[in-house]
Scaffold this motif. Structure first.
Motif, short mmCIF file in Angstrom:
data_model
loop_
_atom_site.label_atom_id
_atom_site.label_comp_id
_atom_site.label_asym_id
_atom_site.label_seq_id
_atom_site.Cartn_x
_atom_site.Cartn_y
_atom_site.Cartn_z
N TYR A 38 49.59 32.22 56.24
CA TYR A 38 50.03 32.01 54.84
C TYR A 38 51.20 32.94 54.50
N ARG A 39 51.18 34.13 55.08
CA ARG A 39 52.28 35.06 54.83
C ARG A 39 53.58 34.54 55.45
N ALA A 40 53.49 33.96 56.66
CA ALA A 40 54.69 33.44 57.32
C ALA A 40 55.27 32.27 56.52
N VAL A 108 50.14 23.17 51.44
CA VAL A 108 50.18 24.33 52.34
C VAL A 108 48.81 24.50 53.00
N ARG A 109 47.76 24.41 52.19
CA ARG A 109 46.40 24.61 52.72
C ARG A 109 46.05 23.54 53.76
N LEU A 110 46.39 22.28 53.44
CA LEU A 110 46.05 21.20 54.38
C LEU A 110 46.71 21.45 55.74
N ARG A 130 40.03 33.70 53.97
CA ARG A 130 39.35 33.57 52.67
C ARG A 130 38.41 32.38 52.64
N ASP A 131 38.73 31.35 53.46
CA ASP A 131 37.97 30.09 53.40
C ASP A 131 37.52 29.66 54.78
N ILE A 132 37.43 30.60 55.71
CA ILE A 132 37.11 30.21 57.09
C ILE A 132 35.66 29.70 57.19
N THR A 179 45.41 41.36 41.59
CA THR A 179 46.02 40.07 41.25
C THR A 179 45.72 39.04 42.32
N ARG A 180 45.86 39.46 43.60
CA ARG A 180 45.63 38.50 44.68
C ARG A 180 44.17 38.04 44.69
N ASP A 181 43.25 38.99 44.51
CA ASP A 181 41.82 38.60 44.48
C ASP A 181 41.57 37.58 43.37
N ILE A 183 43.79 35.45 41.86
CA ILE A 183 44.37 34.13 42.17
C ILE A 183 43.58 33.45 43.30
N ASP A 184 43.24 34.23 44.34
CA ASP A 184 42.54 33.64 45.50
C ASP A 184 41.16 33.11 45.10
N SER A 185 40.51 33.79 44.14
CA SER A 185 39.15 33.37 43.74
C SER A 185 39.16 32.25 42.71
N MET A 186 40.24 32.17 41.92
CA MET A 186 40.26 31.20 40.81
C MET A 186 40.94 29.88 41.18
N ARG A 187 41.64 29.85 42.32
CA ARG A 187 42.43 28.64 42.61
C ARG A 187 41.52 27.42 42.81
N LYS A 188 42.15 26.25 42.60
CA LYS A 188 41.38 24.99 42.69
C LYS A 188 41.08 24.65 44.16
O1 DC Z 1 44.47 38.37 54.77
P1 DC Z 1 45.78 38.66 54.01
O2 DC Z 1 45.63 39.64 52.91
O3 DC Z 1 46.91 38.97 54.93
O4 DC Z 1 46.11 37.25 53.34
C1 DC Z 1 47.25 37.05 52.54
C2 DC Z 1 47.01 35.97 51.51
O5 DC Z 1 46.84 34.71 52.16
C3 DC Z 1 45.76 36.13 50.63
O6 DC Z 1 46.06 36.84 49.44
C4 DC Z 1 45.35 34.72 50.33
C5 DC Z 1 45.91 33.91 51.47
N1 DC Z 1 44.89 33.44 52.41
C6 DC Z 1 44.22 32.28 52.08
O7 DC Z 1 44.43 31.73 50.99
N2 DC Z 1 43.33 31.75 52.95
C7 DC Z 1 43.08 32.35 54.12
N3 DC Z 1 42.21 31.79 54.97
C8 DC Z 1 43.73 33.56 54.45
C9 DC Z 1 44.63 34.09 53.56
#
Ligand code: DC
Length: 228
Positions: A38-40, A108-110, A130-132, A179-181, A183-188
């Motif tokens: 996701y960073r790339a 992006v996720r797909l 986050r969603d593995i 902030t990242r936590d 957005i990552d937790s609230m996204r659809k």
């Molecule tokens: O693990 P990291 O902090 O390098 O991840 C960066 C961002 O990528 C994180 O804030 C959310 C996203 N991410 C994600 O949405 N789903 C994943 N499986 C891994 C990371």
């Protein structure tokens, strides 16, 4: 011995990557850092001024991105984008500040999930993200969900950045992680959430070695195919 999939999810800067890398090394498994992917993508979107609200532009950009990992004998796994090592670039604050909105985009996720599933096809993989355990490999034999208090996480991240010669203020790191936590937790699309069958591991008061030992302890019965 049978090969399994180990999914390590959790909040930002809980030591997921360090734990996953070491566990993979001990078991002789492949380590896949899904966050690096996701960073790339974020790096590509920023460098090419991709509009985050234009699905066509996003889809076209995604079709131009080719990601792969390169492992060396020092246990490091670097991410390559279109043949170029971008490992250093993706760890900069510029990327940390933009990655959550990019990774909340459905297209992006797909694309990333499809690629992550390919990486796990042969099993013998430790993947962190986050969603593995919830979306990518809901059938993973072992799922671990890491958490830790925010101060501890921020200090650990500050040390990591220092090792990469980046001096970042603690408040800035706390703000970025929080902030990242959020957005990552609230996204659809596939929000960060603990899978029901994941083991919760609070790493606030334990060392990386202890995190690794605990994960290996949980993995053994699964590898030996004993119910536990
Ligand atoms: O693990 P990291 O902090 O390098 O991840 C960066 C961002 O990528 C994180 O804030 C959310 C996203 N991410 C994600 O949405 N789903 C994943 N499986 C891994 C990371």
């Amino acid at each position: 011995m049978r090969k399994i999939i180990i999914a390590i999810d959790g909040y930002s800067a809980c030591g997921k990557s360090t734990t996953a890398k070491e566990v993979a090394n001990i078991l002789g498994y492949r380590y896949i850092d899904s966050g690096a992917m996701y960073r790339a993508v974020t790096l590509f979107f920023l460098d090419n001024h991709i509009s985050l609200t234009n699905p066509r532009e996003i889809q076209k950009a995604l079709s131009e991105i080719n990601l792969g990992f390169h492992f060396d004998s020092n246990e490091s796994s670097d991410i390559f984008m279109n043949g170029i090592n971008v490992e250093k670039k993706i760890r900069k604050m510029r990327i940390s500040e933009n990655v959550s909105p990019v990774s909340a985009i459905k297209e992006v996720r797909l694309a990333m999930v499809a690629q992550q599933r390919k990486f796990g096809k042969e099993k013998g993989v430790v993947m962190d993200g986050r969603d593995i355990g919830t979306v990518v490999f809901p059938e993973a034999e072992l799922k671990v969900f890491l958490t830790a208090d925010i101060q501890t996480r921020a200090i650990r991240r500050q040390h990591e950045l220092l090792e990469r010669n980046q001096l970042v203020d603690l408040d800035e790191i706390i703000s970025n992680i929080t902030t990242r936590d959020r957005i990552d937790s609230m996204r659809k699309e596939s929000p960060l959430i603990k899978a029901k069958d994941a083991f919760l591991l609070d790493t606030t008061h334990i060392t990386i070695d202890e995190q690794v030992d605990e994960t290996i302890r949980l993995a053994f019965p699964k590898i030996l195919n004993k119910k536990k």
